[in-house]
Design a protein around this motif. Structure first.
Motif, PDB file in Angstrom:
ATOM      1  N   HIS A 175       0.840  -1.192   0.000  1.00 31.58           N
ATOM      2  CA  HIS A 175       0.000   0.000   0.000  1.00 31.58           C
ATOM      3  C   HIS A 175       0.875   1.242   0.000  1.00 31.58           C
ATOM      4  O   HIS A 175       2.017   1.200   0.445  1.00 31.58           O
ATOM      5  CB  HIS A 175      -0.898   0.020   1.236  1.00 31.58           C
ATOM      6  CG  HIS A 175      -2.171  -0.740   1.012  1.00 31.58           C
ATOM      7  ND1 HIS A 175      -3.130  -0.321   0.131  1.00 31.58           N
ATOM      8  CD2 HIS A 175      -2.628  -1.886   1.535  1.00 31.58           C
ATOM      9  CE1 HIS A 175      -4.133  -1.182   0.131  1.00 31.58           C
ATOM     10  NE2 HIS A 175      -3.849  -2.146   0.962  1.00 31.58           N
TER      11      HIS A 175
ATOM     12  N   ILE B 103       3.950  -3.052   3.064  1.00 32.53           N
ATOM     13  CA  ILE B 103       2.980  -4.132   2.900  1.00 32.53           C
ATOM     14  C   ILE B 103       1.767  -3.901   3.790  1.00 32.53           C
ATOM     15  O   ILE B 103       0.708  -4.464   3.570  1.00 32.53           O
ATOM     16  CB  ILE B 103       3.577  -5.533   3.180  1.00 32.53           C
ATOM     17  CG1 ILE B 103       4.163  -5.623   4.578  1.00 32.53           C
ATOM     18  CG2 ILE B 103       4.606  -5.931   2.139  1.00 32.53           C
ATOM     19  CD1 ILE B 103       4.280  -7.047   5.089  1.00 32.53           C
ATOM     20  N   GLY B 104       1.890  -3.029   4.805  1.00 30.48           N
ATOM     21  CA  GLY B 104       0.748  -2.695   5.664  1.00 30.48           C
ATOM     22  C   GLY B 104       0.265  -1.287   5.415  1.00 30.48           C
ATOM     23  O   GLY B 104       1.053  -0.348   5.382  1.00 30.48           O
ATOM     24  N   ARG B 105      -1.050  -1.133   5.231  1.00 30.81           N
ATOM     25  CA  ARG B 105      -1.535   0.220   4.951  1.00 30.81           C
ATOM     26  C   ARG B 105      -1.425   1.117   6.179  1.00 30.81           C
ATOM     27  O   ARG B 105      -1.247   2.326   6.062  1.00 30.81           O
ATOM     28  CB  ARG B 105      -2.962   0.187   4.367  1.00 30.81           C
ATOM     29  CG  ARG B 105      -4.033  -0.134   5.289  1.00 30.81           C
ATOM     30  CD  ARG B 105      -5.342  -0.551   4.597  1.00 30.81           C
ATOM     31  NE  ARG B 105      -6.081  -1.286   5.596  1.00 30.81           N
ATOM     32  CZ  ARG B 105      -6.812  -0.709   6.541  1.00 30.81           C
ATOM     33  NH1 ARG B 105      -6.961   0.589   6.570  1.00 30.81           N
ATOM     34  NH2 ARG B 105      -7.408  -1.433   7.460  1.00 30.81           N
ATOM     35  N   HIS B 106      -1.503   0.515   7.386  1.00 33.47           N
ATOM     36  CA  HIS B 106      -1.258   1.301   8.601  1.00 33.47           C
ATOM     37  C   HIS B 106       0.201   1.743   8.672  1.00 33.47           C
ATOM     38  O   HIS B 106       0.506   2.873   9.021  1.00 33.47           O
ATOM     39  CB  HIS B 106      -1.570   0.472   9.851  1.00 33.47           C
ATOM     40  CG  HIS B 106      -3.026   0.342  10.110  1.00 33.47           C
ATOM     41  ND1 HIS B 106      -3.709   1.220  10.925  1.00 33.47           N
ATOM     42  CD2 HIS B 106      -3.937  -0.540   9.660  1.00 33.47           C
ATOM     43  CE1 HIS B 106      -4.983   0.863  10.963  1.00 33.47           C
ATOM     44  NE2 HIS B 106      -5.147  -0.199  10.200  1.00 33.47           N
ATOM     45  N   ASN B 107       1.088   0.820   8.364  1.00 32.69           N
ATOM     46  CA  ASN B 107       2.520   1.128   8.406  1.00 32.69           C
ATOM     47  C   ASN B 107       2.878   2.276   7.479  1.00 32.69           C
ATOM     48  O   ASN B 107       3.686   3.131   7.819  1.00 32.69           O
ATOM     49  CB  ASN B 107       3.353  -0.099   7.998  1.00 32.69           C
ATOM     50  CG  ASN B 107       3.276  -1.222   9.017  1.00 32.69           C
ATOM     51  OD1 ASN B 107       2.772  -1.034  10.118  1.00 32.69           O
ATOM     52  ND2 ASN B 107       3.774  -2.390   8.646  1.00 32.69           N
TER      53      ASN B 107
END
Lengths: 275, 275
Positions: B160, B177-181
């Motif tokens: 993302h 790879i993490g949208r939060h990250n």
């Protein structure tokens, strides 16, 4: 009112649709997201944000995936309050199960973040041993079925789908705002309703991370099919665990990352594993 | 070797591409996923699975988003071991910060699962007060820029992107790879490098859940633009917090869920908030 509205999975919102030339008030379906708390033997374990359906399956599947229960026999009682979004799970042997829960926490991110508790149960995963074969046509047919079933996604664009399949049909189908939750709901249902998962296929809309791979390996799934792409750790995990990873299935092509011996290209699959 | 390979964000894999008629061995870029452990004042706090770049920003952004630090002044020292995937963060006032961390845990699922610690800092979020205006054209231009920058996604399909923007340019861009990250990396960089986030715009590729909404509200972001769709809780949160939520920006249209007074349709935006 549509089925997904009736089921409480989605709600209609009045929004404004803009383009360079136009400005229209329209109605749009929006996926519901609700907090869901799992209380394990009177201890508040976790609050998931999820689609507010199939909460019993989600509770059991989550506990299984996190290694907090090993089988249906570990469960003494499950009660779900759908309105308040709370599940209470009592296990046969509470002290044994809760051991290790607070030691370490891993948050994974395929997309959002996944949280897992490490436990002894997670460290030993056997290589998946299966002689299942699937033809290229069968993969395309399963994915086409899968996409037809993804009604909530089609209406809202904000959920993921997962399905347990044999080589020609969808056996269980779940949707959730979380791609982990969708798979946990499937395995929770398998556990509670005594539906065999071993030697079945999982189809998912979500990108594949190592955590998803471990989740399906624990259930003895030999073939994982995704519409999206995997990460490197997911590919390496699939390779080590003997899982066939079929990803990026779109249009008329698919990419086989690992275990291509299970995908036959002559149009029909030969021998098949018994479910 | 491409830039994303050199940066360690992706790796080339040999895979098999199948269609009904063809069978080709091809090389494909796959996004890297690595465990990343944050140690806060000698206590192992969490292990995230993430793209192994900008780990310093991720560590600080995560701590900020979870309410464990409130400003740059709370940080005494940050050291990152990129090889081992470990960040050590020392804070000025360790005891105060760690209070409340173990009380409750929420795992949210926009897609994967997000884990948040509740803390006093999270319970009070002010309504975002901003006179920012943005034209429909400016939204389309920002999103077009954003998509051109999303190289890792274009190559791997498994990450993302998120960007901090003013009304015409991308100021900071992150992929994970993490949208939060991806969003945490942006806010971590803002904090460490003293880049103002208040009164800026966030553009993201990810679906919008309530958690993402709280995250941007905490940074005083008045406009959130997503290529994907929101959940109902995200829309309601945006409404309460006075955030303009522009979602499903695709092709020639966009959907305005909340705060449409900030999106002007006459082609040019009028008065603008000062960053």
């Amino acid at each position: 009112m549509t089925d997904i509205e009736r089921a409480g999975e989605a709600e209609r919102f009045s929004i404004l649709r803009l383009s360079r030339e136009s400005k229209d008030g329209i109605e749009k379906m929006v996926a519901r997201e609700r907090p869901f708390t799992i209380i394990l033997n009177d201890n508040e374990l976790v609050t998931l944000l999820s689609s507010p359906v199939e909460l019993k399956y989600l509770a059991v599947g989550f506990l299984y995936s996190e290694g907090l229960i090993q089988s249906r026999d570990d469960i003494k009682k499950v009660t779900v309050d759908d309105q308040r979004g709370v599940a209470r799970v009592e296990t046969v042997n509470p002290t044994e199960i809760e051991e290790g829960v607070v030691f370490k926490r891993i948050i994974s991110s395929g997309c959002g973040r996944g949280a897992s508790f490490y436990s002894a149960a997670d460290t030993v995963i056997e290589k998946v041993d299966s002689s299942m074969e699937l033809s290229v046509d069968e993969v395309f047919i399963l994915v086409a079925q899968f996409q037809r079933r993804s009604e909530l996604y089609a209406a809202t664009g904000a959920v993921h789908s997962a399905a347990l399949c044999d080589h020609k049909d969808i056996l269980i189908f779940s949707e959730d705002i979380g791609r982990h939750n969708a798979i946990d709901k499937i395995f929770g249902r398998c556990l509670l309703d005594n539906i065999p998962a071993k030697n079945r296929i999982i189809v998912t809309s979500g990108r594949i991370t190592s955590e998803i791979m471990h989740k399906v390996a624990k259930r003895g799934i030999p073939v994982l099919i995704s519409v999206s792409a995997p990460t490197d750790l997911a590919v390496k995990t699939a390779d080590v665990l003997g899982i066939t990873l079929v990803a990026s299935v779109r249009g008329k092509k698919m990419d086989i990352y690992t275990g291509n011996e299970r995908i036959v290209t002559d149009g029909t699959s030969g021998q098949r594993a018994v479910g």
